[in-house]
Enzyme design. Sequence first.
Site, PDB file in Angstrom:
ATOM      1  N   SER A 136      16.004 -33.448  45.484  1.00  0.00           N
ATOM      2  CA  SER A 136      14.629 -33.117  45.095  1.00  0.00           C
ATOM      3  C   SER A 136      13.946 -34.416  44.660  1.00  0.00           C
ATOM      4  O   SER A 136      13.602 -34.613  43.516  1.00  0.00           O
ATOM      5  CB  SER A 136      14.627 -32.092  43.953  1.00  0.00           C
ATOM      6  OG  SER A 136      15.241 -32.619  42.799  1.00  0.00           O
ATOM      7  N   HIS A 164      19.321 -27.362  44.795  1.00  0.00           N
ATOM      8  CA  HIS A 164      20.726 -27.733  44.617  1.00  0.00           C
ATOM      9  C   HIS A 164      21.702 -26.586  44.841  1.00  0.00           C
ATOM     10  O   HIS A 164      22.909 -26.750  44.710  1.00  0.00           O
ATOM     11  CB  HIS A 164      20.955 -28.298  43.205  1.00  0.00           C
ATOM     12  CG  HIS A 164      20.263 -29.606  42.986  1.00  0.00           C
ATOM     13  ND1 HIS A 164      20.129 -30.179  41.746  1.00  0.00           N
ATOM     14  CD2 HIS A 164      19.655 -30.448  43.849  1.00  0.00           C
ATOM     15  CE1 HIS A 164      19.482 -31.328  41.858  1.00  0.00           C
ATOM     16  NE2 HIS A 164      19.172 -31.512  43.120  1.00  0.00           N
ATOM     17  N   GLN A 178      15.625 -25.542  38.825  1.00  0.00           N
ATOM     18  CA  GLN A 178      16.730 -26.273  39.446  1.00  0.00           C
ATOM     19  C   GLN A 178      17.956 -26.406  38.536  1.00  0.00           C
ATOM     20  O   GLN A 178      19.084 -26.359  39.007  1.00  0.00           O
ATOM     21  CB  GLN A 178      16.229 -27.665  39.846  1.00  0.00           C
ATOM     22  CG  GLN A 178      17.249 -28.579  40.480  1.00  0.00           C
ATOM     23  CD  GLN A 178      16.634 -29.906  40.884  1.00  0.00           C
ATOM     24  OE1 GLN A 178      15.987 -30.029  41.913  1.00  0.00           O
ATOM     25  NE2 GLN A 178      16.809 -30.918  40.062  1.00  0.00           N
ATOM     26  N   GLU A 179      17.718 -26.608  37.238  1.00  0.00           N
ATOM     27  CA  GLU A 179      18.845 -26.899  36.351  1.00  0.00           C
ATOM     28  C   GLU A 179      18.706 -26.189  35.012  1.00  0.00           C
ATOM     29  O   GLU A 179      17.652 -26.225  34.386  1.00  0.00           O
ATOM     30  CB  GLU A 179      18.929 -28.411  36.091  1.00  0.00           C
ATOM     31  CG  GLU A 179      19.071 -29.201  37.378  1.00  0.00           C
ATOM     32  CD  GLU A 179      18.964 -30.709  37.194  1.00  0.00           C
ATOM     33  OE1 GLU A 179      19.120 -31.193  36.052  1.00  0.00           O
ATOM     34  OE2 GLU A 179      18.729 -31.401  38.195  1.00  0.00           O
ATOM     35  N   GLU A 236      25.616 -29.985  41.741  1.00  0.00           N
ATOM     36  CA  GLU A 236      25.957 -30.744  40.537  1.00  0.00           C
ATOM     37  C   GLU A 236      27.062 -30.072  39.724  1.00  0.00           C
ATOM     38  O   GLU A 236      27.247 -30.359  38.540  1.00  0.00           O
ATOM     39  CB  GLU A 236      24.704 -30.969  39.687  1.00  0.00           C
ATOM     40  CG  GLU A 236      23.664 -31.796  40.446  1.00  0.00           C
ATOM     41  CD  GLU A 236      22.461 -32.185  39.619  1.00  0.00           C
ATOM     42  OE1 GLU A 236      22.300 -31.666  38.493  1.00  0.00           O
ATOM     43  OE2 GLU A 236      21.678 -33.016  40.097  1.00  0.00           O
ATOM     44  N   ASP A 272      15.503 -28.157  33.750  1.00  0.00           N
ATOM     45  CA  ASP A 272      14.772 -29.050  34.652  1.00  0.00           C
ATOM     46  C   ASP A 272      14.197 -28.167  35.740  1.00  0.00           C
ATOM     47  O   ASP A 272      14.931 -27.667  36.595  1.00  0.00           O
ATOM     48  CB  ASP A 272      15.696 -30.121  35.248  1.00  0.00           C
ATOM     49  CG  ASP A 272      14.954 -31.008  36.249  1.00  0.00           C
ATOM     50  OD1 ASP A 272      13.713 -30.859  36.369  1.00  0.00           O
ATOM     51  OD2 ASP A 272      15.610 -31.841  36.913  1.00  0.00           O
ATOM     52  N   GLU A 324      12.147 -30.427  31.536  1.00  0.00           N
ATOM     53  CA  GLU A 324      11.993 -31.554  32.455  1.00  0.00           C
ATOM     54  C   GLU A 324      11.181 -31.117  33.666  1.00  0.00           C
ATOM     55  O   GLU A 324      11.375 -30.006  34.168  1.00  0.00           O
ATOM     56  CB  GLU A 324      13.376 -32.058  32.893  1.00  0.00           C
ATOM     57  CG  GLU A 324      13.296 -33.236  33.880  1.00  0.00           C
ATOM     58  CD  GLU A 324      14.676 -33.717  34.328  1.00  0.00           C
ATOM     59  OE1 GLU A 324      15.638 -33.619  33.536  1.00  0.00           O
ATOM     60  OE2 GLU A 324      14.782 -34.187  35.471  1.00  0.00           O
ATOM     61  N   ASP A 360      10.261 -36.724  35.308  1.00  0.00           N
ATOM     62  CA  ASP A 360      11.205 -37.280  36.294  1.00  0.00           C
ATOM     63  C   ASP A 360      10.427 -37.663  37.555  1.00  0.00           C
ATOM     64  O   ASP A 360      10.046 -38.814  37.733  1.00  0.00           O
ATOM     65  CB  ASP A 360      12.298 -36.236  36.564  1.00  0.00           C
ATOM     66  CG  ASP A 360      13.223 -36.578  37.715  1.00  0.00           C
ATOM     67  OD1 ASP A 360      13.191 -37.717  38.191  1.00  0.00           O
ATOM     68  OD2 ASP A 360      14.005 -35.689  38.151  1.00  0.00           O
ATOM     69  N   LYS A 418      16.259 -43.056  36.353  1.00  0.00           N
ATOM     70  CA  LYS A 418      17.194 -43.055  37.466  1.00  0.00           C
ATOM     71  C   LYS A 418      17.100 -44.417  38.136  1.00  0.00           C
ATOM     72  O   LYS A 418      16.030 -44.792  38.654  1.00  0.00           O
ATOM     73  CB  LYS A 418      16.818 -41.971  38.481  1.00  0.00           C
ATOM     74  CG  LYS A 418      17.070 -40.535  38.009  1.00  0.00           C
ATOM     75  CD  LYS A 418      16.419 -39.555  38.967  1.00  0.00           C
ATOM     76  CE  LYS A 418      16.880 -38.122  38.761  1.00  0.00           C
ATOM     77  NZ  LYS A 418      15.991 -37.165  39.482  1.00  0.00           N
ATOM     78  N   HIS A 466      21.976 -39.076  36.514  1.00  0.00           N
ATOM     79  CA  HIS A 466      22.623 -39.164  37.825  1.00  0.00           C
ATOM     80  C   HIS A 466      21.665 -38.661  38.898  1.00  0.00           C
ATOM     81  O   HIS A 466      20.524 -38.300  38.602  1.00  0.00           O
ATOM     82  CB  HIS A 466      23.886 -38.289  37.818  1.00  0.00           C
ATOM     83  CG  HIS A 466      23.582 -36.820  37.710  1.00  0.00           C
ATOM     84  ND1 HIS A 466      24.447 -35.824  38.074  1.00  0.00           N
ATOM     85  CD2 HIS A 466      22.474 -36.168  37.254  1.00  0.00           C
ATOM     86  CE1 HIS A 466      23.907 -34.652  37.867  1.00  0.00           C
ATOM     87  NE2 HIS A 466      22.712 -34.831  37.368  1.00  0.00           N
ATOM     88  N   ARG A 467      22.127 -38.589  40.163  1.00  0.00           N
ATOM     89  CA  ARG A 467      21.405 -37.902  41.224  1.00  0.00           C
ATOM     90  C   ARG A 467      22.275 -36.743  41.701  1.00  0.00           C
ATOM     91  O   ARG A 467      23.471 -36.699  41.427  1.00  0.00           O
ATOM     92  CB  ARG A 467      21.124 -38.839  42.425  1.00  0.00           C
ATOM     93  CG  ARG A 467      20.285 -40.050  42.127  1.00  0.00           C
ATOM     94  CD  ARG A 467      18.992 -39.780  41.400  1.00  0.00           C
ATOM     95  NE  ARG A 467      18.098 -38.834  42.038  1.00  0.00           N
ATOM     96  CZ  ARG A 467      16.936 -39.160  42.604  1.00  0.00           C
ATOM     97  NH1 ARG A 467      16.540 -40.414  42.632  1.00  0.00           N
ATOM     98  NH2 ARG A 467      16.152 -38.231  43.116  1.00  0.00           N
ATOM     99  N   SER A 468      21.668 -35.827  42.458  1.00  0.00           N
ATOM    100  CA  SER A 468      22.468 -34.693  42.942  1.00  0.00           C
ATOM    101  C   SER A 468      23.516 -35.159  43.953  1.00  0.00           C
ATOM    102  O   SER A 468      24.588 -34.578  44.058  1.00  0.00           O
ATOM    103  CB  SER A 468      21.571 -33.617  43.535  1.00  0.00           C
ATOM    104  OG  SER A 468      20.673 -34.166  44.470  1.00  0.00           O
ATOM    105  N   LYS A 520      22.204 -37.187  31.467  1.00  0.00           N
ATOM    106  CA  LYS A 520      22.267 -35.966  32.268  1.00  0.00           C
ATOM    107  C   LYS A 520      23.094 -36.273  33.492  1.00  0.00           C
ATOM    108  O   LYS A 520      22.687 -37.080  34.326  1.00  0.00           O
ATOM    109  CB  LYS A 520      20.839 -35.561  32.660  1.00  0.00           C
ATOM    110  CG  LYS A 520      20.771 -34.281  33.463  1.00  0.00           C
ATOM    111  CD  LYS A 520      19.340 -33.893  33.768  1.00  0.00           C
ATOM    112  CE  LYS A 520      18.919 -34.376  35.135  1.00  0.00           C
ATOM    113  NZ  LYS A 520      17.797 -33.601  35.708  1.00  0.00           N
TER     114      LYS A 520
HETATM  115  P1  PGA Z   1      17.882 -35.007  42.530  1.00  0.00           P
HETATM  116  O1  PGA Z   1      17.829 -34.033  41.272  1.00  0.00           O
HETATM  117  O2  PGA Z   1      18.913 -36.047  42.278  1.00  0.00           O
HETATM  118  O3  PGA Z   1      18.203 -34.093  43.667  1.00  0.00           O
HETATM  119  O4  PGA Z   1      16.505 -35.603  42.640  1.00  0.00           O
HETATM  120  C1  PGA Z   1      17.992 -34.481  39.956  1.00  0.00           C
HETATM  121  C2  PGA Z   1      16.788 -34.170  39.110  1.00  0.00           C
HETATM  122  O5  PGA Z   1      15.780 -33.616  39.604  1.00  0.00           O
HETATM  123  O6  PGA Z   1      16.801 -34.487  37.917  1.00  0.00           O
HETATM  124 ZN    ZN Z   2      14.669 -33.744  37.510  1.00  0.00          ZN
END
Ligand code: PGA
Ligand code: ZN
Length: 414
Positions: free
Chosen positions: A39, A151, A159-160, A203, A238, A279, A306, A331, A359-361, A382
Amino acid sequence: PIEKIHAREILDSRGNPTVEVEVHTPYNVGVACVPSGASTGTHEALELRDKDKRFGGKGVLKAVKNVNNVIAPKVVGMDAAAQRNLDMFMLELDSTENKSKLGANAILGVSMAAARAAAGALELPLYQYLGGVNAYKLPVPMMNVINGGKHAGSGLAIQEFLLLPVGADTYHEALRMNVETYHTLAKILKDKYGKSATNVGDEGGYAPSIGTTREALDAMMEAIDKAGYKGKIKLGIDSAASEFFKGGKYNIDGKSLSRDQMVKYYAGIVKDYPIIVLEDPFAEEDWDGFVAITKEVGKKVTVIGDDIYVTNVKRLQKGIDMGAANSLLLKLNQIGTVSEAFDAATLAFRNKYKVAVSHRSGETCDSIIADVAVALSAEIIKTGAPARSERTSKYNQLLRIEENLGKAAVYTKL
Ligand code: PGA
Ligand code: ZN
């Protein structure tokens, strides 16, 4: 001095190619691997992909060649510890705004591997090399235990779903609290939704077929309670809201909401659950949405940007000026050099923003973000669920850092 640089194509946690770089000095070799998002923010630095037949177009041989044939010959002889000079030199060599010529994946690989090589040559742990005397704080592990959005196939828009063990006294205790809650959550999801509910997403968080945000939050609350951590573990989400923003509306829980309705939606769940982190509650260009939610809940909730900021000082400055969010997600690969990521953190801290290193996914077992989080005194890290080695490698590295610091280690109070 850097004697040799070598890059190669390896695989990330989704089985997609990514870049690994070795920086050789007379004393040792620093190795680093580049992660990759799903994402991704529109304004992230460019991840160079081959777009040919190999790996469905996702090969990174162009980026590898850029390291081996373009960057390497020009930076051999430079001091690996001259991080900023090296990073600025690569920026000039690339000469584009978004690193599209050489690729952020090429540049970041060299940048991170140089830091590792320099730390090794100086016989310092990486966190200490990067953070010096100020590097003694362990971040709160913000753990993603239910995966939705891009994800997972769970059907959740968000998403999270994140656990924040704020009531711990030490990092290792915080980690254990999260892990016990994660395993308790598995039992709850299995009983309620069946065995397949504990299949995991990108993740490592569970991906149950749950229809609404509140249902997922309820399951988390039950898990925290049953694990014995009521009041000690708080919640975060998030939204990665760009992913469910279509035609000016936010599509969530089977409804289509306007910006104002979305603010009310968040205010409602913040009131009913112990949510302390939101987030990306709005889409990456919805600056007014970020301003509105920060006005509404920003005094008690950490509102993290983000995709809106993409670890970019220009976008972050705009957000600070507008009062959009009150915290930065950092990131490394969104911006593409260690130095620029540190600049973003500095700007954030100077403006009383919190920093969450992420991190990243798509990940590898490279644990550099653990060292970066401690080096920066970032309040939060995270890095997914406590499952799958590309996620646990970071949490485990923080255990090593905490042990290495000994009595000097301090667990962050949010
Ligand atoms: P991504 O997701 O690594 O797929 O961008 C992580 C996030 O959105 O924090
Ligand atoms: Zn994010």
